[in-house]
Scaffold this active site. Structure first.
Site, PDB file in Angstrom:
ATOM      1  N   CYS A  71       7.168  19.026  -8.083  1.00 35.16           N
ATOM      2  CA  CYS A  71       7.962  17.810  -8.233  1.00 35.16           C
ATOM      3  C   CYS A  71       9.423  18.182  -8.494  1.00 35.16           C
ATOM      4  O   CYS A  71       9.702  19.016  -9.367  1.00 35.16           O
ATOM      5  CB  CYS A  71       7.419  16.977  -9.385  1.00 35.16           C
ATOM      6  SG  CYS A  71       8.462  15.583  -9.860  1.00 35.16           S
TER       7      CYS A  71
ATOM      8  N   HIS B 289       0.807  -1.222   0.000  1.00 39.76           N
ATOM      9  CA  HIS B 289       0.000   0.000   0.000  1.00 39.76           C
ATOM     10  C   HIS B 289       0.840   1.271   0.000  1.00 39.76           C
ATOM     11  O   HIS B 289       0.326   2.355   0.272  1.00 39.76           O
ATOM     12  CB  HIS B 289      -0.960  -0.014   1.195  1.00 39.76           C
ATOM     13  CG  HIS B 289      -2.049  -1.024   1.065  1.00 39.76           C
ATOM     14  ND1 HIS B 289      -2.759  -1.516   2.144  1.00 39.76           N
ATOM     15  CD2 HIS B 289      -2.542  -1.676  -0.026  1.00 39.76           C
ATOM     16  CE1 HIS B 289      -3.639  -2.406   1.721  1.00 39.76           C
ATOM     17  NE2 HIS B 289      -3.530  -2.517   0.409  1.00 39.76           N
TER      18      HIS B 289
ATOM     19  N   LEU C 267      -5.518  -9.383  17.883  1.00 40.87           N
ATOM     20  CA  LEU C 267      -5.976  -8.990  19.205  1.00 40.87           C
ATOM     21  C   LEU C 267      -7.243  -9.747  19.589  1.00 40.87           C
ATOM     22  O   LEU C 267      -7.433 -10.132  20.743  1.00 40.87           O
ATOM     23  CB  LEU C 267      -6.230  -7.478  19.245  1.00 40.87           C
ATOM     24  CG  LEU C 267      -6.640  -6.873  20.586  1.00 40.87           C
ATOM     25  CD1 LEU C 267      -5.557  -7.083  21.638  1.00 40.87           C
ATOM     26  CD2 LEU C 267      -6.943  -5.386  20.421  1.00 40.87           C
TER      27      LEU C 267
ATOM     28  N   CYS D 247       4.830  12.118  -7.395  1.00 39.75           N
ATOM     29  CA  CYS D 247       4.307  13.032  -8.411  1.00 39.75           C
ATOM     30  C   CYS D 247       3.362  12.241  -9.300  1.00 39.75           C
ATOM     31  O   CYS D 247       3.786  11.286  -9.958  1.00 39.75           O
ATOM     32  CB  CYS D 247       5.441  13.632  -9.239  1.00 39.75           C
ATOM     33  SG  CYS D 247       4.852  14.668 -10.615  1.00 39.75           S
TER      34      CYS D 247
END
Length: 229
Positions: free
Chosen positions: A131, A104, A197, A112
């Site tokens: 950029c 991800h 968890l 850019c």
């Protein structure tokens, strides 16, 4: 080869909240506004402000015992471990892991969207940033938003095909395509383990689920793996 998939629950004990945390950073924003290309097009300043806060949060965090345990597993087993993370923080790297696949993207990088250049993100980004390669004012966080295709999918699929064990750590199993990895592992006959968890909506898909804080259950599992390596 052990295929390890990590999610937000791995970093929660370092102070980086998950989508579901009440009162956390994510709870104060609508995901459609700050985590989609459409939200960025509507209000880039709002999106930059959100990710500026996330970067500050990340810089203040430290790797926890779970990150360190996984780095130790990688150091001991080398290419017999493949870590794939849904997280965009840099805590795996700061813990010492060197071969992490960040599907991800990277919170601490800028991108850019005119020329696809990437560079270390400054502390504060804004829509006026240009950029450094092409000069376009088209900079954005180098993260994969909802509706965009994750990075390195061919490499991830190849790693899953080689795996002899699949372990998911701290992930809700609700965001695709990562949520489909356990089903693919099951289809291939690969033993599957969930470390979380608490049980999730996808826990029934796993051969085994171990519940508890990542800083407890991950080091314990790594110790088992190293004892049998």
């Amino acid at each position: 080869m052990i295929f390890v998939l990590t999610g937000a629950g791995l970093s929660a004990e370092s102070g980086l909240g998950t989508f579901r945390d009440e009162g956390g950073l994510w709870s104060r924003y609508d995901l459609a506004d700050v985590a989609t290309p459409e939200g960025f097009a509507r209000d880039p300043a709002r999106v930059h402000a959100f990710y500026n806060a996330r970067r500050a949060n990340c810089r203040a965090a430290e790797p926890n015992a779970a990150h360190l345990a996984l780095a130790g597993l990688e150091a001991a087993l080398g290419d017999r471990v493949e870590i794939v993370t849904q997280n965009v923080d840099d805590l795996h790297a700061r813990a010492g892991s060197r071969r992490v696949i960040a599907m991800h993207g990277h919170l601490m990088q800028a991108l850019c969207h005119a020329c696809a250049a990437r560079w270390p993100a400054p502390e504060t980004m804004s829509p006026e940033d240009s950029c450094p390669r092409c000069g376009a004012t088209a900079t954005r966080p180098d993260v994969v938003w909802f509706g965009e295709f994750p990075h390195h999918m061919e490499r991830i699929e190849a790693a899953l095909a080689r795996a002899s064990r699949f372990v998911a750590i701290g992930t809700s199993g609700s965001v695709y395509p990562a949520a489909g990895f356990v089903a693919e592992a099951q289809r291939r006959g690969i033993p599957t383990l969930e470390l979380n968890l608490e049980r999730t909506g996808s826990s029934a898909l796993f051969d085994e689920t171990r519940e508890g804080p990542a800083t407890r259950v991950v080091p314990a599992w790594v110790e088992e793996m190293l004892a049998t390596a």
